[in-house]
Design a protein around this motif. Structure first.
Motif, PDB file in Angstrom:
ATOM      1  N   PHE A 166      -4.020  -3.651  -3.956  1.00  0.00           N
ATOM      2  CA  PHE A 166      -4.095  -2.343  -3.302  1.00  0.00           C
ATOM      3  C   PHE A 166      -4.375  -1.227  -4.292  1.00  0.00           C
ATOM      4  CE2 PHE A 166      -1.685  -4.773  -0.221  1.00  0.00           C
ATOM      5  CZ  PHE A 166      -2.313  -4.404   0.947  1.00  0.00           C
ATOM      6  N   MET A 168       0.938   4.235  -2.835  1.00  0.00           N
ATOM      7  CA  MET A 168       0.745   5.648  -2.510  1.00  0.00           C
ATOM      8  C   MET A 168       1.863   6.511  -3.094  1.00  0.00           C
ATOM      9  SD  MET A 168      -0.500   6.478   1.258  1.00  0.00           S
ATOM     10  CE  MET A 168      -1.757   5.237   1.291  1.00  0.00           C
ATOM     11  N   TRP A 169       3.077   5.989  -3.103  1.00  0.00           N
ATOM     12  CA  TRP A 169       4.215   6.778  -3.567  1.00  0.00           C
ATOM     13  C   TRP A 169       4.307   6.818  -5.087  1.00  0.00           C
ATOM     14  CZ3 TRP A 169       8.952   5.180  -0.063  1.00  0.00           C
ATOM     15  CH2 TRP A 169       8.696   5.621   1.234  1.00  0.00           C
ATOM     16  N   PRO A 199       0.819  -1.232   0.000  1.00  0.00           N
ATOM     17  CA  PRO A 199       0.000   0.000   0.000  1.00  0.00           C
ATOM     18  C   PRO A 199       0.839   1.264   0.000  1.00  0.00           C
ATOM     19  CG  PRO A 199      -0.137  -1.128   2.116  1.00  0.00           C
ATOM     20  CD  PRO A 199       0.511  -2.073   1.164  1.00  0.00           C
ATOM     21  N   ILE A 200       1.997   1.214   0.683  1.00  0.00           N
ATOM     22  CA  ILE A 200       2.844   2.408   0.726  1.00  0.00           C
ATOM     23  C   ILE A 200       3.399   2.713  -0.661  1.00  0.00           C
ATOM     24  CG2 ILE A 200       4.939   3.353   1.735  1.00  0.00           C
ATOM     25  CD1 ILE A 200       4.352   1.348   4.077  1.00  0.00           C
TER      26      ILE A 200
END
Lengths: 316, 294
Positions: A257, A173-174, A169-170
């Motif tokens: 995700f 996001m990035w 998920p990170i």
């Protein structure tokens, strides 16, 4: 006697396949065909043990039999699956029959190819090459530095115990929803196995060989390419093979995700939502095929590169 | 000077230095990433800004692209100590859900792995027919299987822990099979021959020799297996829309852009993985030390 039993077993298997494939659905309800399935399982077991005996003997059939045993085992699983799903008329939502999966696969080739391109050809390959490359370069830089090694090895082992898939998920996001974020996940997942294995490999160099290279007045590059690198190859291939499946898993999970409307992970979660289990299994089949083929290709390459290694020599 | 050199030779010191280095890089990266995002946001709305404002903001905003360690630590502290364990806001509640399916899956997977390995070692037909498929089974991305297993079992009224445990089992049985087969075959040749001269039966051979030669390999595999089981449990919580568990926590954090929540769940799962592996390691030392090997 043995030939008679073998013939009987083959007939039984053919009969069972005929039942599974051609009888109308629901044939196990109200008939007495179920014991036949059990009998054909015994028949397959007998055939497999016969073929194992042949494979262990010096007969000219030894090699084909060695390949045929696992193939028969796999076919048997498919046959039992097909027979049970069709025989008990299991609803499609639960479990599609293998034949149904293959038909779906054939009908949706363009869609599956697009998914494969997005997930495998873009995310997995890019991430795999970068992750393994980075791991290798780091190991090459670190191998001379005892201090860094001492610090990195426990950290690497610790990282191996972390469920790295959690960073998906990170990364999404990035790096956004497209394949770049999946490649980033793959890079992180493949980096540490490669680092640890390459380090172990580069350190495994026989001191005698190192001395020999020294007496030859070999340059740094020569020592690396002619002595260290070949010695490290079995370790590196170990990591490469491990990473080939890790990379595929990472890319597919990352797609849960968030992803554009293409990709194998997206296909699975979308079709599960619509209860199209045949399409889900078709995607699984593609994924399994891709994973097995890349693993197999790496094994072949390993045999070519490390032909001198005992594990390869005895394997022939 | 000498003390510094002695220190540099210690492993814990090297690890400590690296960890401190990583944390420093982390803070700098957070300043760059979060600060840039803040500057962009302020400039878009036409507001003026100062560097102190950005500096404070980068380490304190609600949903930073990269949370810093003290934010994660506070979130961990807050969710563990300021909430009851049964509350859905407590991270311990979610950890315990994941832990349950991990442990169940690990136990099932280890048993399955040991049984398959025993079969493979004692039966030549199983060796040739099953072994290639055990290897092939690991090239199937388990994540692909996860939603199906859950849907299939769900329609048989099996929900909750079991589907997740089965996925953990699928991931953890493989290392056990590989390690156990190797271990069972690694019995000392001299000992094996001695057993044969004693006319030992297959069973005696197994219980008095092979089982012991396999133990060191088994524990090495169990450590890998329990880490794999944890990954399986977390991943199984993703596509199923599970209400609880660390995986569900990751997914909901991802949906609502709660980065601090994602990071704290991640740190928690790392801690859990580390604790589980350490526990297996302790069991290994306890059992192997009694036999005088370690």
């Amino acid at each position: 006697m043995k030939t008679l039993l073998t013939l009987l077993a083959i007939t039984l298997l053919l009969l069972q396949s005929g039942i599974a494939l051609f009888l109308p659905k629901g044939f196990y309800q109200g008939t007495f065909l179920l014991p036949l399935l059990l009998l054909s399982l015994f028949a397959a077991g007998y055939l497999m043990s016969r073929m194992t005996q042949i494979a262990d003997s010096a007969s000219q059939w030894a090699k084909p039999c060695k390949l045929a045993v696992p193939a028969l085992f796999g076919l048997m699983i498919l046959l039992v699956w097909e027979a049970i799903v069709r025989g008990f008329d299991v609803p499609l939502v639960l479990m599609p029959a293998p034949t149904q999966v293959f038909v779906t696969l054939g009908n949706n080739l363009p869609l599956l190819w697009a998914d494969f391109q997005q997930t495998y050809l873009k995310a997995v390959v890019a991430g795999y090459v970068m992750g393994c490359g980075l791991g290798f370069i780091t190991a090459k830089l670190v191998v001379r530095n005892a201090f860094l090694q001492k610090g990195l090895l426990p950290l690497g082992n610790f990282m191996a115990s972390i469920p790295i898939i959690g960073i998906a998920p990170i990364m999404v996001m990035w790096f956004g929803f497209d394949w770049q974020s999946k490649a980033a996940v793959v890079v992180i997942m493949t980096f540490f196995p490669m680092l640890i294995n390459t380090l172990a490999g580069l350190r495994s160099v026989d001191p005698l060989h190192a001395d020999l290279m020294h007496t030859y007045a070999a340059g740094k590059g020569q020592i690396f390419f002619k002595n260290q690198l070949p010695q490290a190859m079995p370790f590196i291939f170990n990591a490469l093979k491990l990473n080939s499946t890790l990379a595929l898993i990472g890319a597919i999970v990352a797609e849960f995700f968030g992803t554009p409307i293409v990709g194998m992970g997206f296909r699975i979660s979308a079709e599960v939502g619509r209860m199209n289990m045949d399409m889900v299994w078709a995607t699984i089949f593609v994924a399994a095929l891709a994973g097995s083929l890349s693993y197999g290709a790496l094994t072949l390459l390993e045999r070519r590169v490390t032909f001198w290694h005992p594990s390869v020599r005895s394997g022939r | 000077m000498t003390t510094l050199k002695q220190l540099a030779n210690k492993q814990w010191f090297a690890v400590l230095v690296l960890v401190i280095g990583i944390i420093i890089i982390w803070y700098i990266a957070a300043l760059l990433m979060n600060g840039n995002q803040m500057i962009n946001m302020l400039e878009r709305t036409g507001q003026s800004w100062t560097y102190t404002q950005i500096f404070e903001g980068a380490y304190g905003i609600q949903r930073p692209p990269l949370p810093v360690p003290h934010q994660v630590a506070y979130e961990l502290y807050d969710s563990i100590f300021n909430n009851a364990i049964t509350s859905k806001r407590s991270l311990l509640y979610h950890t315990q859900i994941t832990l349950n399916s991990t442990l169940l899956g690990f136990i099932l997977g280890s048993l399955l792995g040991i049984i398959i390995a025993i079969g493979i070692v004692h039966n030549r037909t199983l060796d040739t027919s099953l072994m290639p498929w055990v290897i092939a089974s690991q090239t199937v991305p388990i994540l692909a299987i996860a939603p199906i297993v859950v849907v299939v079992l769900g329609s048989m009224n099996l929900t909750g822990i079991l589907p997740k445990a089965i996925i953990s089992m699928y991931l953890s049985f493989f290392p056990v099979v590989i390690g156990m087969v190797k271990g069972l075959r690694s019995a000392d040749k001299l000992h094996t021959e001695l057993m044969i001269t004693y006319n030992a039966s297959t069973q005696q051979m197994f219980w008095k020799l092979r089982w012991f030669s396999a133990q060191p390999y088994l524990f090495a595999s169990l450590k890998i297996g329990i880490a794999a089981a944890l990954v399986g449990a977390i991943v199984a919580e993703l596509p199923t829309g599970a209400q609880g568990g660390l995986g569900a926590r990751l997914l909901s954090g991802s949906y609502y852009g709660q980065t601090v929540q994602i990071w704290s769940a991640l740190v928690m799962s790392a801690l859990l993985g580390w604790v589980l592996i350490t526990l297996v390691g302790l069991a290994e030392r306890f059992i192997l030390l009694r036999r005088g090997i370690s």
